[in-house]
Design a protein around this motif. Sequence first.
Motif, PDB file in Angstrom:
ATOM      1  N   ALA A 103      27.356  46.757  27.943  1.00  0.00           N
ATOM      2  CA  ALA A 103      28.743  46.875  28.393  1.00  0.00           C
ATOM      3  C   ALA A 103      29.476  45.539  28.265  1.00  0.00           C
ATOM      4  O   ALA A 103      28.874  44.496  28.039  1.00  0.00           O
ATOM      5  CB  ALA A 103      28.762  47.352  29.840  1.00  0.00           C
ATOM      6  N   GLY A 104      30.794  45.616  28.438  1.00  0.00           N
ATOM      7  CA  GLY A 104      31.612  44.413  28.533  1.00  0.00           C
ATOM      8  C   GLY A 104      32.340  44.070  27.250  1.00  0.00           C
ATOM      9  O   GLY A 104      31.710  43.830  26.219  1.00  0.00           O
ATOM     10  N   VAL A 105      33.656  44.060  27.325  1.00  0.00           N
ATOM     11  CA  VAL A 105      34.469  43.708  26.158  1.00  0.00           C
ATOM     12  C   VAL A 105      34.322  42.231  25.824  1.00  0.00           C
ATOM     13  O   VAL A 105      34.080  41.849  24.679  1.00  0.00           O
ATOM     14  CB  VAL A 105      35.953  44.065  26.407  1.00  0.00           C
ATOM     15  CG1 VAL A 105      36.838  43.469  25.322  1.00  0.00           C
ATOM     16  CG2 VAL A 105      36.133  45.584  26.475  1.00  0.00           C
ATOM     17  N   ASP A 125      30.796  42.164  36.898  1.00  0.00           N
ATOM     18  CA  ASP A 125      31.628  41.599  35.837  1.00  0.00           C
ATOM     19  C   ASP A 125      32.983  42.275  35.752  1.00  0.00           C
ATOM     20  O   ASP A 125      33.796  41.918  34.903  1.00  0.00           O
ATOM     21  CB  ASP A 125      30.910  41.712  34.490  1.00  0.00           C
ATOM     22  CG  ASP A 125      30.661  43.154  34.074  1.00  0.00           C
ATOM     23  OD1 ASP A 125      30.296  43.971  34.957  1.00  0.00           O
ATOM     24  OD2 ASP A 125      30.813  43.479  32.879  1.00  0.00           O
ATOM     25  N   MET A 126      33.240  43.254  36.635  1.00  0.00           N
ATOM     26  CA  MET A 126      34.508  43.969  36.616  1.00  0.00           C
ATOM     27  C   MET A 126      35.500  43.337  37.586  1.00  0.00           C
ATOM     28  O   MET A 126      35.120  42.704  38.574  1.00  0.00           O
ATOM     29  CB  MET A 126      34.286  45.437  36.977  1.00  0.00           C
ATOM     30  CG  MET A 126      33.379  46.173  36.013  1.00  0.00           C
ATOM     31  SD  MET A 126      34.115  46.399  34.387  1.00  0.00           S
ATOM     32  CE  MET A 126      35.230  47.759  34.699  1.00  0.00           C
ATOM     33  N   ALA A 127      36.784  43.545  37.312  1.00  0.00           N
ATOM     34  CA  ALA A 127      37.842  42.881  38.082  1.00  0.00           C
ATOM     35  C   ALA A 127      37.752  43.169  39.576  1.00  0.00           C
ATOM     36  O   ALA A 127      37.969  42.268  40.404  1.00  0.00           O
ATOM     37  CB  ALA A 127      39.213  43.292  37.548  1.00  0.00           C
ATOM     38  N   MET A 128      37.427  44.410  39.953  1.00  0.00           N
ATOM     39  CA  MET A 128      37.402  44.772  41.369  1.00  0.00           C
ATOM     40  C   MET A 128      36.428  43.895  42.142  1.00  0.00           C
ATOM     41  O   MET A 128      36.730  43.396  43.222  1.00  0.00           O
ATOM     42  CB  MET A 128      37.019  46.241  41.522  1.00  0.00           C
ATOM     43  CG  MET A 128      37.424  46.866  42.830  1.00  0.00           C
ATOM     44  SD  MET A 128      39.197  47.258  42.938  1.00  0.00           S
ATOM     45  CE  MET A 128      39.399  48.502  41.670  1.00  0.00           C
ATOM     46  N   TRP A 129      35.245  43.687  41.583  1.00  0.00           N
ATOM     47  CA  TRP A 129      34.211  42.859  42.228  1.00  0.00           C
ATOM     48  C   TRP A 129      34.624  41.387  42.199  1.00  0.00           C
ATOM     49  O   TRP A 129      34.544  40.680  43.208  1.00  0.00           O
ATOM     50  CB  TRP A 129      32.882  43.071  41.501  1.00  0.00           C
ATOM     51  CG  TRP A 129      31.701  42.353  42.099  1.00  0.00           C
ATOM     52  CD1 TRP A 129      31.550  41.006  42.272  1.00  0.00           C
ATOM     53  CD2 TRP A 129      30.495  42.947  42.600  1.00  0.00           C
ATOM     54  NE1 TRP A 129      30.332  40.732  42.831  1.00  0.00           N
ATOM     55  CE2 TRP A 129      29.661  41.893  43.051  1.00  0.00           C
ATOM     56  CE3 TRP A 129      30.033  44.259  42.694  1.00  0.00           C
ATOM     57  CZ2 TRP A 129      28.384  42.117  43.580  1.00  0.00           C
ATOM     58  CZ3 TRP A 129      28.767  44.479  43.226  1.00  0.00           C
ATOM     59  CH2 TRP A 129      27.959  43.426  43.669  1.00  0.00           C
ATOM     60  N   ILE A 130      35.050  40.911  41.028  1.00  0.00           N
ATOM     61  CA  ILE A 130      35.415  39.493  40.872  1.00  0.00           C
ATOM     62  C   ILE A 130      36.541  39.120  41.836  1.00  0.00           C
ATOM     63  O   ILE A 130      36.469  38.106  42.547  1.00  0.00           O
ATOM     64  CB  ILE A 130      35.839  39.204  39.417  1.00  0.00           C
ATOM     65  CG1 ILE A 130      34.634  39.358  38.479  1.00  0.00           C
ATOM     66  CG2 ILE A 130      36.445  37.811  39.292  1.00  0.00           C
ATOM     67  CD1 ILE A 130      35.001  39.354  36.999  1.00  0.00           C
TER      68      ILE A 130
END
Length: 332
Positions: free
Chosen positions: A89-91, A192-197
Amino acid sequence: MTVLVTGVAGFIGMHVADVLMAAGRAVIGLDNMNDYYTVRLKQDRIAQLQAIHGGLFSFIACDFADNAALLAAVEGHAIESIIHLGAQAGVRYSLENPHAYVQSNLVGHVNMLELARHRQVRHMVYASSSSVYGGNDSLPFRVEDRADHPVSLYAATKKADELMSETYAHLYRTPQTGLRFFTVYGPWGRPDMAMWIFTKKILAGDPIPVFNHGKMQRDFTYIDDIVAGVIAAHDNPPPDDGAGKAGGSRSPHRVYNIGNHKPEELMRLIALLEEACGKEAIVDLLPMQPGDVHATYADISAISADLGFQPTTPIEAGVPKFVSWYRGYTDS
């Protein structure tokens, strides 16, 4: 019914396996437990499934991109269907480590197609991504839109997966459904997603990176809604008219958008996180990142008409649920 779920230690995989087993279905879960993000979180997800579901759950640590290891892992197991959610995953990470995407998302997808073909499974559901739409500026994104201008290698591999699945459905009549996920979030989400960061940094009093100076929109989709769509797809294989390989008929293969059908401004998300955290965010406005897109917005009319999919969780409800889980999990 025994369902093979790949990426079972991942965010979506864990939740899908949980709902399947809650309905009494046995799950064989595969995951290579790589260190793209903290392995501890993946281990905790597996432990949660084992604690709740016991004998219905068989976990096998395996890299499905290694075909010999994959075949050894499933030897002796009867598999009726496959939900293939495992992938690199991950762009942004695809800019740094392209070979990981080729191995997992291309080689691994072919391995799963071959397994589905030779086991003659009832249905294989697999994860695609809204990233396939690339720089498409026609909103909302429709499955019928062209998706041949990816802006990241990750997106290119997901589009390639769809094409390979279409080939296998045509040649071998292997029923398949591809799901283009739109910005999934919720408890047990990815670091690594915005919500967590954003949540982590707001609670710590650290600046949060906000790209394109906050001028971004995302079709944030709560995990419970996503899982409902995955299960509905799994339980409804695409029809096959039974025509031969060269019959020119429609292949038993469908691709759907699966999202919230309601794009949200990034700054609106941040405001809701501030409210849930009880703390004001320190915002670090930054330019657009390579491989990113300004907006995502899912047209879900096809999956709604065919499967009755209808998301029910707005971000006003989903964001506090995530923050509550995060604080409990991390003791923040």
